[in-house]
Design an enzyme around this catalytic site. Structure first.
Site, PDB file in Angstrom:
ATOM      1  CE  LYS A   1     -19.022   2.317  -5.556  1.00 50.15           C
ATOM      2  NZ  LYS A   1     -17.759   1.864  -5.603  1.00 50.15           N
TER       3      LYS A   1
ATOM      4  NE  ARG B   1     -16.113   6.338 -11.260  1.00 49.90           N
ATOM      5  CZ  ARG B   1     -17.313   5.828 -10.986  1.00 49.90           C
ATOM      6  NH1 ARG B   1     -17.766   5.469 -10.085  1.00 49.90           N
ATOM      7  NH2 ARG B   1     -17.747   5.397 -12.145  1.00 49.90           N
TER       8      ARG B   1
END
Length: 278
Positions: free
Chosen positions: A221, A255
């Site tokens: 991210k 995740r």
């Protein structure tokens, strides 16, 4: 991190969420996801990637049909179902692994559950589609409920995040979702500044006050890209660091895109912990 339930059932597998950190592999069936858009949005590529992640040690697979990157283009429920339901059915028929549907739409979740999905992963924490909580409750499946909001106007960031998640928990309870079926996600990258994202990763233990297993999703991210000044394809090491933070804070799930490397980090950390306890 104290959890009300030390064991969770997702599909046919038992997860010891108070003792271990499990790997959720990401399978994006999208043409436009921020990291791997277009790589796996056909049947053969999706099945091959699912098999690869399973062989690398994934404990469950999260399947998404709509990109939720910043500035993403929403698609219809019908298109999302077309992208995901048949692939979920194929994966469940071919492999023995729990599958999650990454969607905030009740129609998509219902179609996925009918196709064999074992869990619903909702980036809006049941606050987008008022019918989703009922779909989850009636199915009896597990759910991951993420922190999100339509603004970044926090008075006290961590307290506001916990307050928002408490609202999500109440929605779930009111709909009849069992407490041993709920996972919380702090929502790294959603309605948060760079500084907010760093803070919540650092303070993950505080979410343990809510009493539910926590899933951490930081893989590749922008918070990692900004911190290291690196493009998305070079964010593995940064992701591994956040995985370690998650494990040390007691997160039950991480995740990730890169299953093998994150699995090794978790295994090594758990070996060190076991050796230290001995």
């Amino acid at each position: 991190m104290q959890k009300k339930n030390s064991v969770m059932q997702i599909g046919n597998r038992t997860f010891h969420v108070a003792e271990k950190t499990y790997i959720m592999g990401i399978l994006n069936l999208t043409p436009d996801s921020f990291s791997d858009g277009g790589k796996f949005n056909n049947r053969d590529a999706a099945l091959k990637q699912a098999e690869k992640m399973i062989n690398e040690g994934a404990d469950l697979i999260d399947i998404g049909g709509e990109s939720t990157r910043p500035g993403y283009q929403k698609i219809t429920a019908e298109e999302e179902i077309d992208r995901t339901a048949s692939i979920i059915e194929l994966i469940k028929n071919r492999f023995d692994i729990p599958v999650s549907i990454d969607s905030y739409k009740s129609r998509v979740a219902l179609a996925a559950l009918q196709a064999g999905a074992d869990m619903v992963n909702d980036i809006w924490g049941l606050k987008y589609d008022p019918l989703l909580a009922k779909v989850i409750a009636e199915s009896g499946t597990a759910c991951c409920l993420m922190h999100n909001r339509d603004n970044m106007q926090y008075q006290n960031f961590m307290e506001d995040v916990k307050s928002d998640l408490k609202e999500t928990i109440e929605i779930a309870r009111d709909a009849g979702i069992a407490e041993d079926k709920m996972i919380l996600d702090p929502g790294v990258g959603f309605a948060k500044t760079y500084e907010h994202n760093l803070e919540i990763i650092c303070k993950l233990k505080e979410l343990g006050e809510l009493g539910f297993p926590v899933l951490l999703g930081t893989s590749r991210k922008s918070v990692i890209g900004i911190a290291l000044d690196l493009p998305v394809e070079e964010r593995l090491e940064g992701t591994l660091v956040t995985t370690m933070f998650g494990l040390m804070a007691g997160c039950a799930f991480v995740r990730v895109h890169d299953v093998l490397q994150n699995k090794r980090v978790v295994q090594m950390a758990e070996a060190v912990q076991e050796g230290w306890r001995a």
